[in-house]
Scaffold this motif. Structure first.
Motif, short mmCIF file in Angstrom:
data_model
loop_
_atom_site.label_atom_id
_atom_site.label_comp_id
_atom_site.label_asym_id
_atom_site.label_seq_id
_atom_site.Cartn_x
_atom_site.Cartn_y
_atom_site.Cartn_z
N ASN A 112 129.76 126.57 70.95
CA ASN A 112 129.11 127.87 70.73
C ASN A 112 129.58 128.62 69.50
O ASN A 112 129.44 129.85 69.44
CB ASN A 112 129.26 128.77 71.96
CG ASN A 112 128.27 128.40 73.04
OD1 ASN A 112 127.11 128.11 72.75
ND2 ASN A 112 128.72 128.39 74.27
N GLU A 117 121.96 129.16 66.77
CA GLU A 117 122.21 129.63 68.12
C GLU A 117 121.93 128.50 69.10
O GLU A 117 121.07 127.65 68.85
CB GLU A 117 121.28 130.82 68.41
CG GLU A 117 121.61 131.60 69.64
CD GLU A 117 120.67 132.77 69.85
OE1 GLU A 117 121.11 133.76 70.44
OE2 GLU A 117 119.50 132.68 69.45
N PRO A 130 120.75 128.95 72.58
CA PRO A 130 120.36 130.00 73.52
C PRO A 130 120.44 129.58 74.99
O PRO A 130 120.54 130.43 75.86
CB PRO A 130 118.91 130.31 73.12
CG PRO A 130 118.42 129.07 72.46
CD PRO A 130 119.61 128.46 71.78
#
Lengths: 111, 115
Positions: free
Chosen positions: B52, B68, B70
């Motif tokens: 992350n 990202e 998500p």
């Protein structure tokens, strides 16, 4: 800055010919060298080389690395029209995972 | 055989617009990457992502770019305000992350055209 130079830029052969593609490199703290085949879309993995003098082979394709002279070759024997593609060479150093690519060799195999 | 997938295959946008390119890495892979290839040029590294967060990025990956993850499967590249020179093929790649060195497997790419 790592650098990869491939030769020739392009190559036209006939089916059944044998071709040798070249990749020379300059890299700080060498980790690996990879060959990919790029047709219309994704680069498809062919070989990863880390040690000198050990040939990697897959069917009609083979590759070898020379860490002293800083180059690798990719051989294709008995070429077929399906071998027509751009062949990419890339190197990786020990600082991270990023790949530095050469400009590729465009191979065209004519029937 | 598991593959990296990318959507859309082709995106056309106006200069200044935001775009989001989507990738689904191979399911048990832990490292994710974005590369781009401007027409007629070399494949260039943009960014790598692990746990992350960004683990590496190139000079190309400036403040206009972001990545990202998500959810548990998607990995996205956002370009906030596209420029003409962002027109390129964008490739996503992933690696297992449990071998050294590790093989990067590439997706089919998204062709981004900025008008």
């Amino acid at each position: 800055e790592d650098k990869v130079v491939q030769s020739p830029l392009s190559l036209v052969v006939h089916e059944g010919d044998t071709v040798t593609l070249n990749c020379s490199y300059e890299v700080t703290n060498f980790r690996s060298l990879l060959w990919y085949k790029q047709e219309k879309k994704a680069p498809t993995f062919l070989f990863m080389l880390t040690s000198s003098g050990i040939e990697k082979k897959s069917g009609r394709l083979s590759s070898i690395l020379d860490k002293k002279e800083l180059f690798s070759i990719l051989n294709i024997t008995a070429t077929q029209t399906g071998d027509s593609a751009i062949y990419l060479c890339a190197v990786q150093n020990n600082a991270g995972n990023m790949l530095t690519f050469g400009g590729g060799t465009r191979l065209m195999v004519k029937p | 055989e598991p593959e990296v997938t990318q959507t859309p295959s082709h995106q056309v946008t106006q200069m200044g617009q935001e775009v989001i390119l989507r990738c689904v890495p191979i399911s048990n892979h832990l490292y994710f990457y974005w590369y781009r290839q401007i027409l007629g040029q070399k494949v260039e590294f943009l960014v790598s992502f692990y746990n992350n967060e960004i683990s590496e990025k190139s000079e190309i990956f400036d403040d206009q770019f972001s990545v990202e993850r998500p959810d548990g499967s998607n990995f996205t590249l956002k370009i906030r305000s596209t420029k003409l020179e962002d027109s390129a093929m964008y490739f996503c790649a992933s690696t297992r992350g449990d071998r050294d060195p590790d093989t990067q497997y590439f997706g089919p790419g998204t062709r981004l055209t900025v008008l």
